[in-house]
Design an enzyme around this catalytic site. Structure first.
Site, PDB file in Angstrom:
ATOM      1  N   CYS A 332     -29.652 -52.970  21.625  1.00  0.00           N
ATOM      2  CA  CYS A 332     -30.998 -52.462  21.857  1.00  0.00           C
ATOM      3  C   CYS A 332     -31.357 -51.732  20.661  1.00  0.00           C
ATOM      4  O   CYS A 332     -31.727 -52.556  19.557  1.00  0.00           O
ATOM      5  CB  CYS A 332     -30.646 -51.292  22.843  1.00  0.00           C
ATOM      6  N   HIS A 433     -28.158 -53.688  27.436  1.00  0.00           N
ATOM      7  CA  HIS A 433     -26.875 -52.788  27.823  1.00  0.00           C
ATOM      8  C   HIS A 433     -26.072 -53.323  28.898  1.00  0.00           C
ATOM      9  O   HIS A 433     -26.460 -53.907  29.842  1.00  0.00           O
ATOM     10  CB  HIS A 433     -27.740 -51.498  28.276  1.00  0.00           C
TER      11      HIS A 433
END
Length: 487
Positions: A332, A433
C-alpha cells in the site's frame, strides 16, 4: 445460559490496551455459543488498523475481529466513527465507513455533536436487529480534558443508559490505583452505572491477590467480577498497538520499519507466528539489522513516512540489502514509496507538493481525495512457481499509481493485473493488505524471498482457536454477569 439480562453492556478500560477489545470479543463468542444474536459496537475508534466491510466501508480492525467472534458479517454500524491520525494534531474522520473530512483535534471536538448523532443511529439499528450489543469504550473514561461532548465512553453510556464493566490490566502494575483513580474521576451518575471490575492479564497465585480484591470491594462497594489469566500466544487482530510477541529464532529474518504513521501492521501477524521467520519491527533510534526480506508497511501519511525513512538511513540500507541479493516488498503506502515520486497536488496528506521516492520501481503515485475500499480475491503471478496460488485481501488507499512497472504485475485480482515487480525480480509492490493471510500466498511470497519451508500458518484457524481460548477464560465473568443481572 439463562436469558442475557443486558440489551446493551459497555466495557470500558482504565487505560488504552487494558483488554477492552479482548473482553468484548470473549463476551460476543460466549453469547454466540449460547444462541444469542449479538453484535459488537465501538462508538468511536482511533486507530490506523482498519478493515473493509463487504459493502465497501471502513471500520476498526478490532470490530471486524469481534464480528467474527459474534458470528456476523462486519458492517459499518459496528464502528460508526473511525479516526485515523495523519499527524499528532489531526486525523481523517470516517463516519459510517466513509471519509467525511480531515480535521484538527480542536475542530473534531466541536464536530462531536454530529458524530454522536451517527453513533446513536448505528446503536439504534443494532438494538433493533440483535438481542445483545456489547460495546467497547476507547482509552479511558477518566480523561478529564475529553469529558465534554464525550461520545466514546461515559458520554455514550449516559446517552443510552447502559451498565458498564471497568477493565484494568494488572500486568502493567498499579491495577488498584487505576481502578480506584478512574472511579474518582467520574461523576456520581457515571460511577453508579459501573456494575463491577474485571482484572485482566493476571499470572501468579490468585490467593496472593485476594486481599487486594477484598480491599478494592470494600473501598468502592463494587464487585470484582472476574480475574482473567494472562494468555500467551493469542492470534488476535490488534486495534492499534504493534504486537511484537516473543523473539523467534527463525532462520529467515524479516525486517519492517516501524514508521510513525504505519497502518494495518496486522498484515504481518502470519509472519509473526511462522516458526521459521524472525520478524522484527525496527523503531526510531534502533540499528537496522541484516535481513532476508525487508517489507515497507502501509502508511496513513506516505510522504511523511517516506521522509522518516530517508531521515533514518533506510534508502541506503535497502539498496545495500538489494546488492547482497535480498528482497523487498512494499504494501500500500509502502508500494507507493518504492516508486520514483509521490505527488500530492491537493494537499491530501498535508501541504501540497511532491516527494522523491526510493526509485526501486519505475512508477509514480498521485494522491487523490477518493479512497479505494474493496475486498479482493485473486491469484499470484509474481513468479513461475507461485502462479495460481490464491490470495485474498483488501485495499484501503488514496492514490493512483502509474508507470512502466505495472506491466509486470504481482497478482491478478478479479481478472485485472495488480501490483508490480522489478525486472530483476527482487522488488515487489502491491496495494493488497492481508496478502500473507492466505497460507498459499504466504508460502509463495516467502519462497520468492528465499525461504523454503514445510510450515504454513493458517491465520483463520489460529484466530478461531484464540477466540475460543479467550471465551473459555471469560466463562466465570459471564456467570457472574448472569447472576448479577438476573437476581
Amino acid at each position: 445460559m439463562s436469558a442475557f439480562p443486558y440489551s446493551t453492556l459497555m466495557v470500558q478500560g482504565t487505560t488504552s490496551d487494558a483488554g477492552k477489545s479482548t473482553v468484548v470479543a470473549a463476551l460476543c463468542r460466549l453469547l454466540r455459543r449460547a444462541g444469542v444474536a449479538v453484535a459488537p459496537f465501538k462508538p468511536q475508534n482511533m486507530a490506523l488498523n482498519s478493515a473493509v466491510t463487504r459493502d465497501g466501508g471502513e471500520i476498526g480492525r478490532a470490530q471486524a475481529l469481534q464480528a467474527i467472534a459474534a458470528g456476523i458479517e462486519p458492517h459499518t454500524d459496528l464502528n460508526p466513527v473511525l479516526l485515523k491520525p495523519s499527524s499528532d494534531t489531526g486525523a481523517q474522520v470516517i463516519i459510517h465507513g466513509r471519509v467525511r473530512a480531515d480535521m484538527s483535534a480542536r475542530d473534531y471536538h466541536q464536530y462531536k455533536t454530529v458524530a454522536m448523532a451517527a453513533v446513536l443511529e448505528s446503536h439504534a439499528r443494532l438494538r433493533a436487529q440483535y438481542g445483545a450489543v456489547i460495546v467497547e469504550g476507547a482509552g479511558s473514561p477518566a480523561e478529564i480534558n475529553l469529558r465534554a461532548r464525550d461520545i466514546a465512553n461515559m458520554g455514550f453510556a449516559e446517552a443510552v443508559d447502559c451498565p458498564v464493566l471497568l477493565v484494568a490490566d494488572i500486568d502493567r502494575g498499579g491495577v488498584f490505583a487505576h481502578l480506584l483513580g478512574t472511579l474518582a474521576c467520574l461523576s456520581d451518575s457515571e460511577r453508579a452505572r459501573v456494575i463491577g471490575f474485571v482484572i485482566n492479564r493476571f499470572r501468579g497465585d490468585i490467593k496472593l491477590l485476594e486481599p487486594g480484591l477484598d480491599w478494592l470491594e470494600a473501598q468502592t462497594g463494587k464487585p470484582v467480577l472476574a480475574v482473567l489469566p494472562y494468555l500467551h500466544g493469542l492470534y488476535l487482530d490488534a486495534e492499534d498497538a504493534v504486537q511484537t510477541g516473543p523473539r523467534r529464532d527463525g532462520k529467515f529474518r524479516v525486517v519492517v520499519p516501524s514508521t510513525p504513521r504505519m497502518s494495518n501492521h496486522t498484515d504481518f501477524d502470519p509472519l509473526r507466528f511462522h516458526p521459521d521467520v524472525d520478524l522484527r519491527f525496527v523503531r526510531q533510534g534502533e540499528p537496522i539489522p541484516g535481513a532476508d526480506l525487508i517489507v515497507l508497511p502501509g502508511s496513513k501519511n506516505t510522504r511523511g513516512d517516506l521522509a522518516w525513512l530517508q531521515q533514518h538511513g533506510w534508502p541506503h540500507q535497502i539498496r545495500r540489502h538489494l546488492r547482497y541479493g535480498g528482497k523487498v516488498i512494499g504494501i500500500c503506502g509502502g508500494f507507493q514509496m518504492l516508486g520514483d515520486e509521490v505527488i500530492d497536488p491537493d494537499g491530501v496528506e498535508g501541504a501540497a507538493g511532491r516527494t522523491d521516492a526510493l526509485g526501486l520501481l519505475p512508477l509514480a503515485t498521485t494522491l487523490t481525495r477518493e479512497k479505494r475500499l474493496v475486498q479482493v480475491r485473486g491469484h499470484c503471478v509474481f513468479a513461475p512457481d507461485a502462479a495460481g496460488a490464491a490470495v485474498a485481501g483488501y485495499e484501503i488507499h488514496m492514490g493512483v499509481s502509474s508507470g512502466e512497472a505495472l506491466r509486470r504485475p504481482a497478482f491478478e485480482i478479479d481478472g485485472r493485473p495488480e501490483g508490480a515487480c522489478s525486472e530483476d525480480g527482487q522488488v515487489l509492490g502491491t496495494y493488497l493488505h492481508g496478502l500473507f493471510d492466505d497460507a498459499a500466498a504466504c508460502a509463495a511470497l516467502l519462497r520468492w524471498a528465499g525461504l523454503h519451508s514445510e510450515h504454513a500458518v493458517d491465520s483463520a484457524a489460529l484466530r478461531e482457536a484464540s477466540l475460543e481460548r479467550i471465551a473459555d477464560a471469560a466463562e466465570p465473568l459471564m456467570a457472574r454477569l448472569l447472576a448479577l443481572g438476573n437476581r
